[in-house]
Motif scaffolding. Structure first.
Motif, PDB file in Angstrom:
ATOM      1  N   SER A 176      64.192 120.608 -43.509  1.00 15.42           N
ATOM      2  CA  SER A 176      64.972 120.261 -42.319  1.00 15.42           C
ATOM      3  C   SER A 176      65.070 121.390 -41.302  1.00 15.42           C
ATOM      4  N   LEU A 177      65.065 122.647 -41.748  1.00 17.01           N
ATOM      5  CA  LEU A 177      65.350 123.774 -40.849  1.00 17.01           C
ATOM      6  C   LEU A 177      64.379 123.797 -39.665  1.00 17.01           C
ATOM      7  N   GLY A 178      64.934 123.940 -38.481  1.00 18.04           N
ATOM      8  CA  GLY A 178      64.125 124.021 -37.259  1.00 18.04           C
ATOM      9  C   GLY A 178      63.925 122.677 -36.591  1.00 18.04           C
ATOM     10  N   GLY A 179      63.885 121.598 -37.379  1.00 13.64           N
ATOM     11  CA  GLY A 179      63.619 120.275 -36.821  1.00 13.64           C
ATOM     12  C   GLY A 179      64.832 119.356 -36.836  1.00 13.64           C
ATOM     13  N   ASN A 180      65.875 119.777 -37.517  1.00 12.69           N
ATOM     14  CA  ASN A 180      67.123 119.016 -37.612  1.00 12.69           C
ATOM     15  C   ASN A 180      68.252 120.040 -37.487  1.00 12.69           C
TER      16      ASN A 180
END
Ligand SMILES: *Cc1c(COP(=O)(O)O)cnc(C)c1O
Length: 393
Positions: A176-180
């Motif tokens: 998820s990190l960076g995109g959410n």
């Protein structure tokens, strides 16, 4: 022997759940020459990389660094450094990576209490609260977004629960990190670990991680010799990343350069813009899938921005479709694991590939390949629906 030829991979558009095509800027950074382990350039680069990842994780944690391993290695480093035999751990288990947390915690000798959930769903707050009240664990450990099911667990209220029972809160934010939105400090996460090869736009093999003061204190309490891994001893890795620079392993210089560039790319775009780009392209891909007449998998309300599960239509051979896509169009989409094997494909729009052209090419290719494999699809329906999302964005 016949010496094999040089590395020269075929051109691929990697639209699975990771790895994805690496941002060319990151590849260039990784082509840089090495410097020595204690060269001022090297130690400055480590400090800069830590500072960049504080921004990416949205944390003020001093102990933010890179674990030289794939994402799984950082999970193991966190668990083996935090957990002692007999420690109780609660794990909401809603996919392949929930299973992984259970397994790693068990190998550390922990007493693991899994909340077993159907794949494609998440745990409710009440389910977690009940289990926390019953078990009163040392740690609540959850995957945030699980690429195996495409679904993300909400973290609302989990910090309060952990405070009630004196528990640490661990999150696997690899996918998820960076995109959410991943708000480490606002959500009260004590330990978060990631990997470069999803929304961060880099290659596998480097794992950004962050530890709160509470987590560091729990690890320090186990010094000097109770941590049952040398390589993954976070206490020693903290010392290596501290100003004392106590020698541990040789920091994987090339991966560090790559990780630093991944963060620079994201922060130059703006973290919020990067999350927004993933949301937009993920929405376009979802609309395109539905526009083709295909059925997305799981609880769409809790779907991650960057990956969608797609039910394989009845009578269609899912692996044969993937093979044709790869062979004829150079487009890779993902298969599935466990209870979803043979039932869904997983299509990612992440990192460098969260782009309109990548989405449209994938939908167009999928339409043609599906038709050639005997599926009924709506002609032009995928690309048109995706265009519609971009037009109204
Ligand atoms: C991809 C992924 C991992 C595993 O990452 P590796 O780099 O293969 O070790 C772990 N957790 C989640 C949630 C992932 O999506």
């Amino acid at each position: 022997m016949d010496i094999p030829g040089p590395i020269n991979p075929p051109a691929r558009l990697l639209m699975g759940p990771g790895p994805i095509n690496v941002d060319p800027r990151v590849l260039r950074a990784m082509a840089a020459q090495l410097v020595g382990q204690y060269d001022p350039y090297m130690t400055a680069t480590m400090n800069e990389t830590a500072a960049l990842y504080r921004e990416v994780f949205a944390t003020a944690n001093a102990h933010t660094l890179i674990v030289d391993a794939t994402a799984r290695g950082a999970i193991e480093a966190a668990f083996v450094s935090l957990l002692e035999p007999g420690d109780r751990v609660v794990v909401p288990n809603f996919g392949r990576f929930g299973h992984l947390l259970v397994e790693i915690a068990q190998r550390c000798g922990a007493e693991v209490h899994a909340i077993d959930l159907e794949w494609g769903t998440v745990a409710t707050y009440e389910q977690i609260a009940d289990e926390m009240a019953r078990v009163q664990p040392k740690m609540l450990a959850s995957v945030h977004g699980d690429t195996s099911t495409t679904i993300a667990q909400p973290f609302d209220g989990l910090r309060e629960l952990c405070d009630r029972y004196g528990s640490l809160l661990y999150a696997d934010v690899t996918a998820s990190l960076g995109g959410n939105v991943v708000d480490t400090d606002a959500w009260g996460i004590d330990v978060a670990t990631a990997g470069l090869q999803k929304c961060l736009g880099g290659p596998p093999g480097s794992a950004p991680a962050t530890f709160s003061e509470r987590a560091v204190a729990a690890i320090d309490a186990r010094r000097p010799d109770l941590i049952r891994s040398n390589y993954f001893d976070m206490a020693m890795i903290f010392d290596y990343w501290s100003d004392r620079r106590l020698n541990h392993h040789t920091e994987a210089t090339t991966m560090l350069f790559g990780a630093r560039e991944c963060a620079r790319v994201i922060l130059e775009e703006g973290l919020t813009n990067c999350q927004g780009r993933h949301l937009l392209n993920g929405r376009a891909m979802l609309a395109g899938i539905e526009g083709l007449g295909l059925i997305p998998f799981g609880d769409i309300e809790h779907k991650m921005a960057n990956v969608v599960g797609v039910h394989i239509p009845d009578g269609v051979d899912g692996d044969a479709v993937r093979e044709t896509l790869l062979h004829d169009f150079g487009v890779e989409i993902g298969t599935a694991f466990g209870p979803l094997a043979g039932r869904i494909w997983r299509i990612g729009t992440m990192g460098y590939n969260a782009r309109q052209d990548a989405v449209l090419i994938t939908l167009a290719a999928l339409e043609i390949v599906l038709r050639r494999h005997g599926a009924r699809v709506l002609t032009g329906g995928g690309v048109d629906a995706a265009y519609e999302v971009y037009a109204t964005a």
